[in-house]
Write an enzyme that holds these catalytic residues in place. Structure first.
Site, PDB file in Angstrom:
ATOM      1  N   ARG A 112      59.636  56.108  11.654  1.00  8.49           N
ATOM      2  CA  ARG A 112      60.670  55.169  11.723  1.00  8.49           C
ATOM      3  C   ARG A 112      61.075  55.064  10.417  1.00  8.49           C
ATOM      4  O   ARG A 112      62.605  55.027  10.209  1.00  8.49           O
ATOM      5  CB  ARG A 112      60.093  53.918  12.336  1.00  8.49           C
ATOM      6  CG  ARG A 112      61.472  53.319  12.948  1.00  8.49           C
ATOM      7  CD  ARG A 112      61.068  51.860  13.526  1.00  8.49           C
ATOM      8  NE  ARG A 112      60.368  50.933  12.492  1.00  8.49           N
ATOM      9  CZ  ARG A 112      59.210  50.392  12.614  1.00  8.49           C
ATOM     10  NH1 ARG A 112      58.610  50.132  13.946  1.00  8.49           N
ATOM     11  NH2 ARG A 112      58.719  49.632  11.748  1.00  8.49           N
TER      12      ARG A 112
ATOM     13  N   LYS B 288      52.339  66.010   5.569  1.00  5.36           N
ATOM     14  CA  LYS B 288      51.964  67.361   5.228  1.00  5.36           C
ATOM     15  C   LYS B 288      53.030  68.008   4.348  1.00  5.36           C
ATOM     16  O   LYS B 288      52.726  68.645   3.295  1.00  5.36           O
ATOM     17  CB  LYS B 288      51.823  68.276   6.567  1.00  5.36           C
ATOM     18  CG  LYS B 288      50.692  67.950   7.235  1.00  5.36           C
ATOM     19  CD  LYS B 288      50.651  68.697   8.743  1.00  5.36           C
ATOM     20  CE  LYS B 288      51.962  68.501   9.625  1.00  5.36           C
ATOM     21  NZ  LYS B 288      52.123  67.486  10.369  1.00  5.36           N
TER      22      LYS B 288
ATOM     23  N   ARG C 240      49.745  75.414  15.189  1.00  8.95           N
ATOM     24  CA  ARG C 240      49.330  74.112  15.932  1.00  8.95           C
ATOM     25  C   ARG C 240      48.636  74.196  17.647  1.00  8.95           C
ATOM     26  O   ARG C 240      48.474  73.218  18.159  1.00  8.95           O
ATOM     27  CB  ARG C 240      50.817  73.777  16.329  1.00  8.95           C
ATOM     28  CG  ARG C 240      51.368  72.718  15.529  1.00  8.95           C
ATOM     29  CD  ARG C 240      52.776  72.410  15.781  1.00  8.95           C
ATOM     30  NE  ARG C 240      53.590  70.960  15.741  1.00  8.95           N
ATOM     31  CZ  ARG C 240      53.932  70.836  14.467  1.00  8.95           C
ATOM     32  NH1 ARG C 240      54.169  71.722  13.573  1.00  8.95           N
ATOM     33  NH2 ARG C 240      54.655  69.779  14.645  1.00  8.95           N
TER      34      ARG C 240
ATOM     35  N   ARG D  79      55.083  63.582  20.592  1.00 10.93           N
ATOM     36  CA  ARG D  79      54.434  64.581  19.459  1.00 10.93           C
ATOM     37  C   ARG D  79      53.265  64.297  19.082  1.00 10.93           C
ATOM     38  O   ARG D  79      52.229  65.020  18.869  1.00 10.93           O
ATOM     39  CB  ARG D  79      55.519  64.467  18.236  1.00 10.93           C
ATOM     40  CG  ARG D  79      56.750  65.384  18.352  1.00 10.93           C
ATOM     41  CD  ARG D  79      57.877  64.702  17.659  1.00 10.93           C
ATOM     42  NE  ARG D  79      57.799  64.630  16.292  1.00 10.93           N
ATOM     43  CZ  ARG D  79      58.193  64.097  15.294  1.00 10.93           C
ATOM     44  NH1 ARG D  79      58.997  63.046  15.748  1.00 10.93           N
ATOM     45  NH2 ARG D  79      57.825  64.209  14.076  1.00 10.93           N
TER      46      ARG D  79
ATOM     47  N   ARG E 168      66.493  63.573  12.008  1.00 14.45           N
ATOM     48  CA  ARG E 168      66.052  64.606  12.709  1.00 14.45           C
ATOM     49  C   ARG E 168      66.245  64.194  14.356  1.00 14.45           C
ATOM     50  O   ARG E 168      65.817  63.170  14.584  1.00 14.45           O
ATOM     51  CB  ARG E 168      64.569  64.739  12.556  1.00 14.45           C
ATOM     52  CG  ARG E 168      64.431  65.976  11.590  1.00 14.45           C
ATOM     53  CD  ARG E 168      62.975  66.046  10.999  1.00 14.45           C
ATOM     54  NE  ARG E 168      61.971  66.072  12.238  1.00 14.45           N
ATOM     55  CZ  ARG E 168      60.651  66.508  11.846  1.00 14.45           C
ATOM     56  NH1 ARG E 168      60.216  66.581  10.791  1.00 14.45           N
ATOM     57  NH2 ARG E 168      59.952  66.724  12.971  1.00 14.45           N
TER      58      ARG E 168
END
Ligand code: ADP
Length: 201
Positions: free
Chosen positions: A125, A13, A88, A150, A139
């Protein structure tokens, strides 16, 4: 034009939002980036958001909705916004509808990036490895464990938005497994642009 990019973590995104931003003069509004900036600044929003983000869980709706409502009032959002990572949850989608309505604006398209879930953990990853290799700050939530949470949160709380927007007739699905360029092309083809608004690629 206001549009939403919808898809699980690692779907691309952010990458696509940046391209759309450059190409159409829209503003990318990434709630993840906004919240990370708030955490880094130690603001009240950041203080509330941090524990949820570190755990891979969603920050409470009221915190995110308030931040978006304020942000889209800024002059750089006037020409249109690409919502990246928002909404979301269904309550966030309802809040977006009412805040756009109040401001006399509307949602033009919702683009769903469809990606195999098996590819997502690998992509995240890789993002962490590349960031580390270039000396950047990885992050805090880009770990395999948090990624699992997530993804679960996406399926439970965010994926119902696919039906929500399909019902409204503004949902377009795009194959997010194709190359970055091909995904951009497919998104552009899915947008309700006037013919003369399309620049040659
Ligand atoms: P990704 O899509 O890769 O998971 P983001 O940068 O969009 O990453 O979001 C990172 C974290 O920020 C999320 O896991 C969540 O804790 C928080 N967050 C971002 N956007 C929202 C939102 N709209 N509602 C609730 N929490 C959010």
């Amino acid at each position: 034009m206001n549009l939403i990019l919808l898809g699980p973590p690692g779907a691309g995104k952010g990458t696509q939002a940046k391209r759309l931003e450059a190409r159409f003069g829209l503003k990318q509004l990434s709630t993840g980036d906004m919240l990370r900036a708030a955490v880094a600044a130690g603001s009240p929003v950041g203080q509330r958001a941090k524990e949820y983000m570190d755990a891979g869980k969603l920050v409470p709706d009221d915190v995110v909705i308030g931040a978006v409502d304020e942000r889209i009032e800024q002059p750089d959002c006037k020409a249109g916004v690409i919502f990246d990572g928002f909404p979301r949850t269904v309550p966030q989608a309802e809040a977006l509808d009412s805040m756009l309505g109040r401001k006399g604006r509307r949602l033009d398209a919702v683009v769903e990036l469809k990606v195999d879930s098996s590819a997502l953990v690998d992509r995240v990853r890789k993002r962490a490895e590349e960031t580390r290799a270039s000396g950047g700050q990885v992050r805090a939530d880009d770990t395999p464990e948090t990624m699992e949470t997530r993804l679960r949160v996406y399926h439970e709380q965010t994926s119902p938005l696919i039906a929500y927007y399909a019902k409204r007739g503004i949902l377009k699905a795009v194959d997010g497994m194709a190359t970055i360029d091909k995904v951009s092309e497919a998104i552009e083809a899915a947008l309700p642009l006037p013919k003369q608004g399309r620049n040659p690629a």
